[in-house]
Enzyme design. Sequence first.
Site, PDB file in Angstrom:
ATOM      1  N   ASP A 159      44.269  45.722  42.485  1.00  0.00           N
ATOM      2  CA  ASP A 159      44.231  45.583  40.403  1.00  0.00           C
ATOM      3  C   ASP A 159      44.474  44.370  40.197  1.00  0.00           C
ATOM      4  OD1 ASP A 159      46.265  47.366  40.657  1.00  0.00           O
ATOM      5  OD2 ASP A 159      47.554  46.749  42.244  1.00  0.00           O
ATOM      6  N   HIS A 171      50.589  46.090  50.826  1.00  0.00           N
ATOM      7  CA  HIS A 171      51.856  45.272  50.156  1.00  0.00           C
ATOM      8  C   HIS A 171      52.686  44.291  51.595  1.00  0.00           C
ATOM      9  CE1 HIS A 171      53.209  48.636  47.681  1.00  0.00           C
ATOM     10  NE2 HIS A 171      53.432  47.444  46.745  1.00  0.00           N
TER      11      HIS A 171
HETATM   12  O1  PAF Z   1      52.006  45.108  40.741  1.00  0.00           O
HETATM   13  C1  PAF Z   1      52.091  45.163  41.015  1.00  0.00           C
HETATM   14  O2  PAF Z   1      53.597  45.941  42.278  1.00  0.00           O
HETATM   15  C2  PAF Z   1      53.327  45.003  39.808  1.00  0.00           C
HETATM   16  O3  PAF Z   1      52.534  45.319  39.229  1.00  0.00           O
HETATM   17  C3  PAF Z   1      54.298  43.446  39.755  1.00  0.00           C
HETATM   18  C4  PAF Z   1      52.834  42.261  39.422  1.00  0.00           C
HETATM   19  C5  PAF Z   1      54.773  43.827  41.232  1.00  0.00           C
HETATM   20  C6  PAF Z   1      55.431  42.994  38.485  1.00  0.00           C
HETATM   21  O4  PAF Z   1      55.678  44.278  38.546  1.00  0.00           O
END
Ligand code: PAF
Length: 284
Positions: free
Chosen positions: A148, A34
């Site tokens: 993802d 993140h």
């Molecule tokens: O990847 C994630 O953490 C979630 O799927 C997201 C993109 C924040 C949507 O809730």
Amino acid sequence: MNVVETVAGMDSARAALSGAVGLVPTMGALHDGHLSLVRKARADSDHVVVSVFVNPTQFGPQEDLQTYPRDMHRDLRLLEAEGVDIVFAPSTGEMYPPGFDEWVEVRGPLTATLEGAFRPQFFRGVTTVVARLLRIVQPHRAYFGEKDAQQLRVVRRMVREQGLPVEIVAMPTVREPDGLAMSSRNAYLSREERRAALVAPRALELAKDMVERGGEKDVARLKQAMERHIRREPLVRIDYIAVTDCETLEELAVIERPALLLLALRVGATRLIDNGLLALDRSP
Ligand code: PAF
């Protein structure tokens, strides 16, 4: 750093910003993956907004919504240190007010296969919440991780179909020193499971090696070798191994151009996904 908990509050905070705005949508329990998105947003934009919202609509009834890791104090500390301007942390009632009926869906094989086959509600929940976040925050750019891989492609498709004026920026998967892809769900793993989870990056490496150094093009043989490797680890079950077109995620039988290898495993009760690019060695 401004922490905003309501849509009305976000509307007025957004109205006060001028210049380029970058949004990093998250479900909290932040890790270096993140933070790499946040740093890229910080480098690209005048203002960075990070949303922290555990989105209930993307979890199935048997999934881990209740136990999903949450640590807002730690998340806020990390985001403050990265120079984030606004954290948007709405309640479920703010994101899905009574009578909410603005579902946003991408249809077709891109959402029906792979993750979509194992988690039928997942992409509808993701596209609905991401579309809503984009409409509220109105960023110039929004940042997603390549771990993802299918979500990234679905979000790109959704943005195109909805005509949303935002650039979707993808950032590479961030890995632990031993190769495990960072994920908030890694926190669920026991010591034994954490060790067993390493079959994921190792199986990806094995496949890369077979393709890039061994010239293997046959997907069935590739999958067989990966399955053999993974099945040696008794704590791990395979949901799927797929070799696909990089854009459409349609499965390939033969690798004739760069392809994406996607993997979903269950390690004990924890579901982990990972992926890697397979490129045929073109050297003479
Ligand atoms: O990847 C994630 O953490 C979630 O799927 C997201 C993109 C924040 C949507 O809730």
